[in-house]
Design a protein around this motif. Structure first.
Motif, PDB file in Angstrom:
ATOM      1  N   GLN A  46       0.833  -1.204   0.000  1.00 14.08           N
ATOM      2  CA  GLN A  46       0.000   0.000   0.000  1.00 14.08           C
ATOM      3  C   GLN A  46       0.868   1.255   0.000  1.00 14.08           C
ATOM      4  OE1 GLN A  46      -2.544  -0.536   3.377  1.00 14.08           O
ATOM      5  NE2 GLN A  46      -3.714  -2.181   2.406  1.00 14.08           N
ATOM      6  N   GLU A  47       1.932   1.260   0.805  1.00 14.69           N
ATOM      7  CA  GLU A  47       2.844   2.418   0.850  1.00 14.69           C
ATOM      8  C   GLU A  47       3.485   2.664  -0.520  1.00 14.69           C
ATOM      9  OE1 GLU A  47       4.023   4.864   3.065  1.00 14.69           O
ATOM     10  OE2 GLU A  47       2.182   4.315   4.107  1.00 14.69           O
ATOM     11  N   LEU A  48       3.771   1.582  -1.253  1.00  9.65           N
ATOM     12  CA  LEU A  48       4.366   1.711  -2.581  1.00  9.65           C
ATOM     13  C   LEU A  48       3.341   2.162  -3.623  1.00  9.65           C
ATOM     14  CD1 LEU A  48       6.619  -1.473  -2.569  1.00  9.65           C
ATOM     15  CD2 LEU A  48       7.410   0.908  -2.682  1.00  9.65           C
ATOM     16  N   GLY A  49       2.063   2.183  -3.239  1.00 10.74           N
ATOM     17  CA  GLY A  49       1.010   2.568  -4.171  1.00 10.74           C
ATOM     18  C   GLY A  49       0.565   1.432  -5.069  1.00 10.74           C
ATOM     19  N   TRP A  50       0.970   0.203  -4.755  1.00 14.22           N
ATOM     20  CA  TRP A  50       0.623  -0.951  -5.575  1.00 14.22           C
ATOM     21  C   TRP A  50      -0.777  -1.455  -5.294  1.00 14.22           C
ATOM     22  CZ3 TRP A  50       5.576  -4.470  -5.209  1.00 14.22           C
ATOM     23  CH2 TRP A  50       6.639  -3.821  -5.836  1.00 14.22           C
TER      24      TRP A  50
END
Length: 95
Positions: A72-76
């Protein structure tokens, strides 16, 4: 998360990594659709397709699934909210 250039320089990577504690482990996150964490292998100087020097970071092996919060932090993956739970009565009967 502060995005990094798609083709970062050695200096840019060092700058990004210097924000974290020196003893922190480094892993690669691979495959947004089915994310895994991978350990780093060798680091070598090679040549890119255009003949320019490129530093390559090898992958040494898989280290398990990538934690959901990291994806989620990576935007995936989208951030999700855990739905509220309601307590059901024990032994309740339909009337």
């Amino acid at each position: 998360m502060r995005p990094i250039a798609s083709d970062p320089t050695n200096t840019e990577i060092i700058e990004h990594l210097s924000r974290y504690a020196p003893g922190t482990a480094v892993r690669m996150a691979i495959n947004p659709e089915f994310p895994y964490a991978h350990t780093l292998g060798g680091i070598v100087l090679g040549v890119g397709h255009d003949g320019s020097p490129v530093i390559y970071i090898g992958e040494a092996g898989q280290a398990g699934f990538l934690p959901a919060l990291t994806a989620q932090e990576l935007g995936w993956h989208p951030r999700t909210v855990v739905p509220a739970r309601t307590r059901r009565g024990v032994g309740a009967t339909d009337q």
